[in-house]
Design an enzyme around this catalytic site. Structure first.
Site, PDB file in Angstrom:
ATOM      1  N   GLU A 458       6.348  38.251  32.876  1.00 22.69           N
ATOM      2  CA  GLU A 458       5.977  38.713  32.142  1.00 22.69           C
ATOM      3  C   GLU A 458       6.531  38.219  31.140  1.00 22.69           C
ATOM      4  OE1 GLU A 458       8.504  42.272  31.371  1.00 22.69           O
ATOM      5  OE2 GLU A 458       7.717  43.187  33.736  1.00 22.69           O
ATOM      6  N   GLY A 459       5.752  37.174  29.892  1.00 23.98           N
ATOM      7  CA  GLY A 459       5.682  36.045  29.614  1.00 23.98           C
ATOM      8  C   GLY A 459       6.878  34.739  29.881  1.00 23.98           C
TER       9      GLY A 459
END
Length: 782
Positions: A458-459
């Site tokens: 998620e990043g």
């Protein structure tokens, strides 16, 4: 002299008129400034603009204002579960936790047991965010967060399996952007587990630069259900797709092109999201990835020239090219819940088990938790866990208020996973050899192995901190910067000038106010800073200091943007430190709110004080990092004088405070229960966490008897007894009359439970198979 004063007065009047009279100001000042601004403003792509404008600005906007309204913070209602949500947590969630064995999942089955999969489907775990009208549970963001937090204290595979369908994925996108037909067909099936969703975004060649995905679709005509329809041929190659190997419904992001103009004049339509059944012709589900023993389903997916009708696009053909904005909007909510919740669970598990272990485990005839080195680590575990849970809860509450906090979601994703990593690492340091030897009785090793997963997905955290927290936060949270940028890109010259004029001079006033406010607060040590809210007296100094540093941050951010301009985008270390400033202020705010929401519990005060003091110290260090590395050294000197005129005010939490936090973790009580309220703690003492709870209670019951044995030993009655050693001294004291039968039984029961807790698992010699399957040994004599 009088002529000079008249000339000076005349110039002042002219300048005042130029600023006060809008047409004159716009002609003489704003128009040329707008031209300069347009020349120095970096080019912005559509995807960058979508990312910047996605989501909403919430409490972080107040922190960026330089003058946060504390009454507003405490006016946000305390996040609470409904009776239905609490019952689900106490019953269904605890039931499914009892159905899984993390050791078996990670070493034998490499998947959840079939009965757990079925239970999750039957009880609509995959439909928590889906409204009841579509057969889902319609739970709040807080309930979603609480469920994931508790599941993660039991098994990472279990928590991730539930987390993903309720986070960024087909259900979330359908709810916000799907056609009514798509919602009616898919949402009931997703709610009951008839469809298992996955979302395919990450490309091997683009990685975290999701806007640059090479996966593409070409608008064309093709055959579908026996007739020719307008559709698209899509080619993709994705990896790291959670639930990909078992999904039945694939959410797919790709860039759509229309070279023949079948949809209109635009050739590059943009990033598009589609829903594709996994059994659709041409869809290739790859083999599994192996994510660090977490054992959740994860793998690649591919397709080449796969024809699909335009109706597969989420929202229908009219939403073609809107995929990036859709993803950014939904990611703001999903990223606020998923990983922050799972790391809160791991932190709470560490705090509960390691705190108890520190009392149960003895060295040098003392519980190891009484050694100051261990106390120091326990203090970090307790304080960080309190802060992590505070930030998780406040953020989930914001989502339930209707916010899609894009900047806050990045803050909690980065800082809660990083602090969670520190908590688990500290726990492993304390339990030592017990932690590094995996087995069914190891209560922390699995969490330790899985820590890098959340840091990466998620990043990636490095990029989140260096590119997003301030790079996006400064523009979204600042009251004027985005308005100035919009005006600079506006092609309507007259409207652009008027909008820029309002934004720019508002910006000037904003900067001047915060500069004066910052200097005033710094000189007065924040004694007169705004604290309107009715809060606990012991917390008032923190509110004042946070107001002080909010003003200082606004000044520092504006100075950085003014002096460095577009080059600040490339100065990632400075940007990261500025992001740290905003982040630490948010974390302190959340901690202060939690203390008030929980009713100012006196037993929790050491935890709150430690968490806040640690965050304020980190905030100060982030400010110092910006100033020490600011390229313009003259400006840097002025900034240091304005922000730290009397030196840096904060210190790390004291040893005395740390001792209080450590003690709270090592004894049963309301403070420990509140801190670790989400932990799934089985009652059976054959379970690792259940054994720890039983051993903790037994250790406290046996403590007075241990003291009696030590006194008896000092009397000399055991001097010649070979059994007077750390292992057998209880038996020796009993045989010599130092303790009675009842006392002996209490200590022996404690010893049995203690030995079960500190025991290290062992296995057959050929751990990974028979000797025949091992590589042949090299014969150097041959």
């Amino acid at each position: 002299m009088s002529s000079f004063l008249l000339i000076l007065l005349f110039l002042i009047i002219v300048a005042a008129l130029a600023l006060a009279v809008a047409p004159l100001r716009q002609h003489l000042l704003s128009r040329p400034l707008l031209g300069v601004f347009r020349r120095i403003l970096p080019q912005m792509s559509d995807t960058e603009r979508d990312a910047l404008e996605a989501g909403t600005v919430w409490w972080e906007g107040d922190l960026f204002s330089g003058n946060p309204d504390w009454t507003k913070l405490h006016a946000y209602p305390k996040p609470t579960l409904t009776e239905e949500e609490q019952a689900f947590l106490d019953n269904e969630v605890n039931t499914v936790c009892g159905m899984v064995n993390d050791w078996r999942i990670t070493t034998q089955d490499y998947d959840l047991p079939p009965e757990a999969w079925q239970y999750l489907k039957d009880h609509r775990f995959f439909g928590m965010i889906i409204p009841k009208a579509y057969g889902g549970r319609g739970f709040s963001a807080l309930a979603h967060s609480e469920v994931v937090t508790r599941l993660s204290t039991r098994s990472s595979a279990l928590s991730v399996t539930v987390m993903v369908p309720n986070s960024l994925g087909p259900a979330e996108l359908l709810l916000h952007y799907g056609t009514q037909e798509q919602k009616d067909h898919y949402l009931p099936r997703l709610a009951t587990g008839q469809e298992i969703p996955a979302f395919a975004l990450t490309s091997p060649w683009a990685g975290s630069d999701a806007a640059a995905i090479p996966d593409s679709g070409i608008v064309c005509k093709g055959m579908w259900n026996g007739e020719e329809v307008l559709g698209m041929r899509v080619t993709w190659d994705k990896r790291y797709i959670t639930l990909g190997p078992v999904c039945t419904l694939l959410g797919l992001a790709f860039r759509l092109y229309d070279p023949d103009g079948l949809l209109g004049p635009v050739k590059d339509i943009g990033i598009t999201c589609a829903l594709v059944p996994s059994d659709h012709p041409g869809v290739e589900t790859g083999r599994r990835h192996y994510p660090l023993h977490a054992m959740f389903m994860n793998g690649p997916t591919r397709g080449r020239d796969v024809f699909m009708p335009l109706d597969f696009i989420i929202g229908g053909p009219q939403m073609a090219g809107q995929g990036w904005r859709m993803l950014m909007e939904c990611l703001a909510a999903g990223r606020s819940i998923s990983l922050p919740s799972s790391y809160t669970g791991m932190a709470q598990l560490t705090a509960r088990t390691v705190g108890a272990y520190s009392l149960i485990r003895n060295q040098f005839r003392l519980p190891i938790g009484k050694f100051e080195g261990v106390e120091e680590a326990l203090a970090r575990i307790g304080g960080n866990t309190y802060l992590i849970d505070a930030a998780r809860t406040m953020t989930a509450g914001g989502v339930d208020l209707g916010e899609k906090p894009s900047v806050v979601s990045a803050i909690v994703k980065y800082h809660l996973t990083e602090r969670g990593r520190q908590v688990v690492n500290d726990g492993m340091d304390i339990i030592g050899g017990k932690g590094i030897c995996l087995g069914p009785s190891n209560f922390l090793g699995s969490a330790y192995q899985q820590i890098p997963v959340g840091i990466t997905v998620e990043g990636a955290n490095i990029l989140t901190r260096s590119l997003i927290l301030f790079g996006q936060g400064a523009i979204r949270c600042h009251p004027y910067v985005l308005k100035e940028m919009r005006a600079a890109h506006d092609t309507d010259r007259e409207r652009a000038l008027q909008d820029f004029d309002r934004a720019f001079w508002g910006h000037v006033r904003f900067t001047l106010r915060n500069t004066l406010r910052s200097i005033g607060h710094s000189l007065s040590a924040a004694r007169f800073a705004r604290t309107d809210a009715l809060v606990a007296d012991e917390m008032l100094p923190y509110y004042r200091q946070l107001s002080r540093f909010s003003a200082a941050f606004a000044m520092l951010a504006d100075t950085s943007m003014l002096v460095l301009g577009g080059s600040l985008k490339m100065r990632e270390r400075l940007s990261a430190r500025l992001g740290d400033c905003l982040s630490q202020m948010y974390l302190v705010s959340a901690t202060l709110k939690r203390f008030e929401d929980d009713g100012r519990q006196a037993d929790d005060a050491p935890l709150a004080h430690w968490a806040i003091q640690d965050a304020l110290y980190r905030l100060q260090q982030a400010f110092e990092g910006v100033i020490a590395n600011f390229p313009n050294r003259f400006i840097a000197a002025l900034l240091r004088l304005a922000i730290f005129p009397w030196g840096r005010p904060f210190r790390e939490p004291s040893d005395k405070l740390g001792k209080s936090v450590a003690r709270a973790l090592m004894k049963p009580g309301a403070a420990r229960d509140r801190l670790t309220h989400s932990v799934h703690a089985p009652v059976s003492d054959t379970e690792p966490t259940g054994a720890i709870e039983a051993a903790l209670a037994a250790s406290l019951a046996a403590a007075p008897i241990d003291a009696k044995i030590r006194t008896f030993e000092k009397s000399g009655r055991l001097a010649d007894n070979p059994q007077a050693n750390v292992r057998d001294i209880t038996h020796a004291a009993h045989m010599e009359g130092g303790i009675d039968d009842q006392e002996y039984a209490i200590v022996k029961h404690r010893d049995m439970l203690r030995d079960r807790v500190i025991a290290v698992d062992d296995f057959p010699f050929h751990l990974f198979g028979s000797r025949a399957s091992a590589p042949a040994e090299r014969d150097d004599a041959a």
